[in-house]
Structure formats: C-alpha cells, structure tokens
Enzyme design. Structure first.
Site, PDB file in Angstrom:
ATOM      1  N   GLU A  65       0.736  -1.246  -0.138  1.00 31.68           N
ATOM      2  CA  GLU A  65      -0.146  -0.047   0.144  1.00 31.68           C
ATOM      3  C   GLU A  65       0.847   1.005   0.010  1.00 31.68           C
ATOM      4  O   GLU A  65       1.871   1.477   0.966  1.00 31.68           O
ATOM      5  CB  GLU A  65      -0.842  -0.103   1.347  1.00 31.68           C
ATOM      6  CG  GLU A  65      -2.310   1.589   1.067  1.00 31.68           C
ATOM      7  CD  GLU A  65      -2.467   2.021   0.169  1.00 31.68           C
ATOM      8  OE1 GLU A  65      -2.265   3.193  -0.113  1.00 31.68           O
ATOM      9  OE2 GLU A  65      -3.251   1.187  -0.348  1.00 31.68           O
ATOM     10  N   ALA A  66       0.651   2.185  -0.673  1.00 35.48           N
ATOM     11  CA  ALA A  66       1.490   3.357  -0.761  1.00 35.48           C
ATOM     12  C   ALA A  66       0.982   4.634   0.052  1.00 35.48           C
ATOM     13  O   ALA A  66       2.424   4.934   0.588  1.00 35.48           O
ATOM     14  CB  ALA A  66       1.418   4.050  -2.813  1.00 35.48           C
ATOM     15  N   ALA A 127     -22.099   6.365   2.540  1.00 31.50           N
ATOM     16  CA  ALA A 127     -23.186   5.991   1.338  1.00 31.50           C
ATOM     17  C   ALA A 127     -22.596   4.082   1.469  1.00 31.50           C
ATOM     18  O   ALA A 127     -22.492   3.623   0.822  1.00 31.50           O
ATOM     19  CB  ALA A 127     -23.782   6.567   0.818  1.00 31.50           C
ATOM     20  N   HIS A 529     -16.418   8.614  -8.820  1.00 30.95           N
ATOM     21  CA  HIS A 529     -16.943   6.733  -9.425  1.00 30.95           C
ATOM     22  C   HIS A 529     -16.694   5.784 -10.125  1.00 30.95           C
ATOM     23  O   HIS A 529     -17.461   4.987 -10.638  1.00 30.95           O
ATOM     24  CB  HIS A 529     -18.669   6.539  -9.165  1.00 30.95           C
ATOM     25  CG  HIS A 529     -19.231   7.105  -8.011  1.00 30.95           C
ATOM     26  ND1 HIS A 529     -20.972   7.458  -7.663  1.00 30.95           N
ATOM     27  CD2 HIS A 529     -19.014   7.428  -6.438  1.00 30.95           C
ATOM     28  CE1 HIS A 529     -21.270   7.393  -6.738  1.00 30.95           C
ATOM     29  NE2 HIS A 529     -20.178   7.643  -5.919  1.00 30.95           N
ATOM     30  N   PRO A 574     -20.626   2.753  -5.317  1.00 34.54           N
ATOM     31  CA  PRO A 574     -20.633   1.175  -5.740  1.00 34.54           C
ATOM     32  C   PRO A 574     -19.905   0.863  -4.167  1.00 34.54           C
ATOM     33  O   PRO A 574     -18.979  -0.473  -4.899  1.00 34.54           O
ATOM     34  CB  PRO A 574     -19.407   1.906  -6.493  1.00 34.54           C
ATOM     35  CG  PRO A 574     -18.714   3.464  -6.527  1.00 34.54           C
ATOM     36  CD  PRO A 574     -19.873   3.839  -6.159  1.00 34.54           C
TER      37      PRO A 574
END
Length: 593
Positions: A65-66, A127, A529, A574
């Site tokens: 992970e950066a 959400a 998105h 999403p």
C-alpha cells in the site's frame, strides 16, 4: 529498508475520538521475499481479498500500500463521519488531476482517490446501497455469467457486512428509517459494519414530502435491487461509537485479531511493476524509503490498485495496448487494447440554498463546534455522527422534459429500473454566518466514456486521466434536465418551509437551458465513481481485460479486483458492490488453489 512491515495491529481511542494505529512485530523486509499471495493495493477491495485469503492459516498474504494509516496522518477527519466533507486532505489523497477536458473549455478536474491503508473507504461519504436488479442482469448477460446477476451476488452482499440498524430515539420524528427487507442482510455477515447515523440531517427530513409532491414515493430500503424513488441511505458506520467503518478497521483488523499472523503489510510502499516468466505473473517490484525490492508470489498476484493505477501498473509491466507500450519502449508481455479504456463515471454538480435549519455550516462556529464535539465524545450522538449527505433519490428524466430524439434513444437503451439522475440532499459546510443546504446531482446513465494511460514508465508519475466529462450531447441534455428537476424540488411547499431567499448557486441569473449548460460546463465535475478501465468481459470481446474469475486474459497468476474490473458501472454508489465482488474474488481464488 525502513520497518514498514507488520504482522499485528492495535488501535486505541485517543482524545476527541482520534484513533492511532500502533504496530508491533516490525521486521526488515528481505530482498526476494516470497509469499503465497501478493496483493497490490490496501484499499477497499485489496484488504477484503487479503483478509479472506488469510483465513487459511497455511498461506501467507502480503499487501503493498502506497499510503499510511489514516488514523496517523489524518486523525479524526477519517474517523468521525461529520468531518466527511473535509476528509480528502493531501495526507490521504493522491491529488490526481485530469487532462484538460475539451467539452469544458480545457478545464482540468480534481479527482479524489484515497491514498491510505483502507483506500477510498477512508475518504468517501460512507453511503452504502446496492445497484438495481436489471443493471446486474445486463452485467451478467454482458459477461455470460449469471452469478453476476443481482440474485447471484446476493450471498456476497450479505457476507461482507453486518447491519446494526440504528437508534431512532436520536433521530427526528420526520426522519425515521424503515427496517430493510428480510433478504438484504445476514446475521452471519461482516466484518464491515453498516448502520444508521444517530443524527438526521434537518435539510434531508423535508425531502420525502418534497419528492412526494413531484410524484416519487419512498422506498423501503436501498439494498433490495430498486433505486428509483427515494429514501435515507445506510452508511458504513459503527453503531457502538458512530465512527467510520473502513476496510482497514473491519477486514484488516479482523485478520489481525484472528491471531494467525499470516498477513503482512508494506505501507508507504509503491509498487513499481509486475515481473513475468513468459506469461505467468511472478513478482512485484516495490520501493520504500529509497530501497527497491522484490516480493515473489508463490501462487498469485492480485492487483487492487484502483481504477487508475491498476491499468497503469499493467501497462508499465508490459500488459496493455501495444501502441502505448511501444511508445515507451516497454516490452510487450500481452497486447490488451482494453487496458485503460472504457472508463465510466457519474457526473457531479451541486445547487445551493440558504436554509433556516441547522446544517454543517454551523460547525464553522467555534462555540457550536465545541458543543458538538462534546456531545459526540460523550454520547456518540449529534451532528458529527452524520456525513451531511444522507438522503438519496433516483428517477428517469420525466417524459414532460423536452429531450431530443437522439437523447431519448440513448436513454431507452438502459433498463427500466436504471435511473438517469440521482439527487443527494446534503448540508456540507459552505461559509460561516448562515446555514446552507445542497442538492447534489449525479448522472447515472452517463454515455461518455473516458480513459487513462501512462505518462512514463514510472508509477510514481501520475497517469493521464481523461474523464470526457459532458463530452456527449445526451449527457449535456440530461444534466440540464437534472438541474431543472432539482430546482423544482427545492421550490416545493415542503422545502419552502426552510429555504430562505433565492437560490445561491448557480442563482436566478442562470435561467435558460443555454445558461444552465454554460454553468455546468464551468462547474460540473466527476463523481469519483470511475470504473471499468480493466473491464470484465467475454473472451470474444477484444476490449475485455479480465474474465469472470477476474483473471487477466492471456496471462496466468494475475487477477484484477477493484472498480477497474467492473463490467459496467451500475446506478448508485459502488461501495457495496466493491466489497461483494472482493468477497466473490476471494472465494474464486481459494477454489482455484
């Protein structure tokens, strides 16, 4: 190299609900270290896949992970929901900008993407809802696999989350939250927590009646496969303390709490390229603290670097459009013309009104803010438990709107339950001295398709992102219609009770269709998105990048699992789908092993 690897993690609450990540079992990474699975990207999908793979105590899983721990570098902004409007600071965001957008007069757009352990689940507005039944039917048909239908994915939607409901006693009487349908959640689900804020946005509490005046009904929930109409949205929030629930605080913590000690994380580490032996993915070259090293995968590499950086990493590794690879003298491992293409997104714009109710702007008053912090700290209630964007509505463009025949032809190609427009009621802080409410418009049947490509052979250089915002006549017509529909919403009897004076943004001087369009071209942007840049499809589709098992066509030992591997972008947000697909991918990987 610097100690960025850990096998155990513990978080403890601090002042003002700040949680700091304290890591133990640091070790020095050795060159040519080997793990069963190498996961590139510790975001929403990557940590979900990694945690599920690590359920097998006989395998080892490493995540690259950066970013850093968001608790450490962003503090309360990534923990307290009420700070959601200001969460995307440079400490946890990639700071991407698009290429100049031709349709917008050459405007460049900021594109927020989470750069932290937890990815965009640490920076989004929380959400949680699901797409529509027919949109997933289109997906299943497109890829030739019914397991991607809404019904086929239901078990994975259920598996990933624990729904805790909420305390209605803390919400206004006109802001109750109905119980979801019986099949939406499972008591065995989790570890991600989904719940309801202990505060109902006052601006939102007028939305149900306002939409009713315009002919829309309230849905029972937003997780049963229907979105057209309106309702409050649940959020990725922990019921007990009303803090943000992320892939880090849920899935990664679940893996670490298991005591298996077979999952490892290289944070603040950049993946540079994937190496291949012939067409088999072999290892990931990574860099941290000025040291470059190799992490070998004994079984598979799972690429979950996100919609922009998954295709970027493929291309710099020799997988992508041959013309692009040749331009940078990158040896071609696999010519896949669809890598970086087909990008889909949801357009974003906002109308603003002055309101006579409490909104997020109240937090700009130091006295109010201090009281809100005390209430949150002491009782886990109040305005800070809510992101300020909690009520959602979707609809088709009404037939009364005079769209062109070409636009109507484009829109009719979407299924009956696929909405054209989404409206989010929000009250994010705007300016001190007054309260403001917002109507956030998003296009869910967007017809423009963007792309990303590489700017160099180095993943440290940002990819070139072309969103093609408002590039089609249909998108422009629908966006204008959406503005007019939102104005009708805030002109209803319900909203007239709290709207003060004229519209603030764009204002009454923006009146004609041409003026509305000009305003949109100057102000609209991406909805964050973006998807489909490593699009899923059939082997017969020349633009498909991955198959229905997330395997990259023509290669072995390599899968892509994140929004880039979507076959299409369904309506709505999403987040739920990312978790569900990551669960499905993990099961497929386990089965193949």
């Amino acid at each position: 190299m610097e100690a960025n690897v850990f096998g155990l993690n513990e978080t403890k609450p601090g002042n003002h609900h700040e949680k700091r990540a304290k890591t133990f079992n640091y070790m020095t990474a050795a060159t040519n270290a080997s793990f069963d699975y190498v996961v590139v990207g510790g975001g929403t999908a990557g940590l979900t896949v990694a945690a599920r793979l690590a359920e097998n105590p006989k395998v080892t899983v490493v995540v690259i992970e950066a970013g850093d721990f968001y608790e450490t570098v962003n503090g309360n902004l990534s923990i307290v929901p009420g700070y959601g409007g200001t969460v995307s600071t440079p400490a946890v965001d990639w700071g991407f900008q698009t290429t100049p957008q031709d349709a917008l007069g050459g405007r460049k757009l900021t594109y927020n993407r989470g750069k932290a352990v937890g990815g965009s689940s640490a920076t989004n507005l929380l959400a949680y809802h699901r797409g529509t039944t027919q949109s997933h039917d289109v997906w299943a048909s497109k890829v030739g696999d019914n397991s991607y239908s809404f019904a086929g994915l239901q078990s994975y939607f259920q598996k990933s989350v624990k729904y805790s409901g909420g305390n209605m006693q803390y919400r206004a009487a006109n802001a109750t939250f109905p119980n979801p349908g019986s099949g939406c959640y499972s008591s065995a689900g989790g570890p991600l927590e989904i719940g309801i804020s202990n505060w109902a946005d006052p601006v939102s509490s007028y939305a149900g009646d306002a939409w009713k005046e315009l002919g829309l009904s309230q849905l029972n929930d937003l997780t049963s496969g229907s979105l057209i109409d309106n309702q409050y949205s649940p959020a990725s929030i922990k019921a007990a303390d009303q803090t943000r629930s992320t892939s880090k605080s849920s899935f990664l913590q679940y893996a670490l709490d298991s005591g298996r000690n077979n999952i490892f994380l290289f944070k603040t580490t950049m993946a540079k390229r994937i190496t291949f032996h012939g067409t088999k993915a072999q290892s990931v070259i990574a860099s941290a603290g000025g040291t470059t090293f190799e992490l070998r995968a004994k079984k598979e590499i799972i690429l979950s670097a996100g919609v922009f950086q998954s295709p970027q990493l493929l291309m710099v590794s020799g997988v992508g459009p041959k013309a692009t690879l040749d331009k940078f003298n990158i040896p071609v491992v696999k010519d896949l013309p669809g890598v970086g293409q087909n990008m889909q997104d949801h357009l974003f714009f906002a109308l603003v009104y002055k309101m006579n109710v409490v909104t997020g702007a109240s937090m700009l008053d130091p006295t109010f803010a201090a009281a809100a912090e005390a209430e949150y700290n002491n009782h886990h209630t109040g305005i800070l438990t809510n992101t300020g964007a909690d009520y959602f509505a979707w609809e088709k463009v009404p037939s009364s709107f005079n769209l062109s025949s070409a636009a109507r032809s484009d829109l009719v190609s979407f299924p009956a339950d696929w909405p054209d427009c989404e409206v989010v009621i929000a009250d994010l802080p705007l300016a001190p001295g007054a309260n403001y409410g917002q109507g956030i418009g998003m296009l869910n049947s967007q017809t423009a398709r963007g792309s990303i490509t590489i700017s160099s052979m180095d993943t440290a250089d940002s990819p070139l992102i072309n969103t093609q915002t408002l590039a089609t006549a249909t998108d422009r017509e629908v966006a204008v219609a959406a503005v007019k529909r939102m104005r009708a919403l805030f002109a209803t009897k319900s909203y007239k009770k709290i709207v003060v004076g004229d519209e603030v943004i764009p204002g009454p001087s923006v009146a004609t269709d041409d003026q509305i369009l000009d305003w949109l071209l100057a102000n609209a942007g991406p909805g964050y998105h973006a998807s489909c840049t490593c699009i899923m499809g059939k082997s017969s589709d020349p633009m498909a990048v991955v198959d229905t098992s997330f395997k990259v066509f023509g290669l072995s030992g390599l899968r892509v699992v994140d929004t880039s591997s979507f076959a299409l972008l369904p309506p709505g947000h999403p987040l739920a789908l990312v978790y569900a697909l990551a669960e499905k991918a993990a099961d497929l990987i386990k089965a193949s092993a």
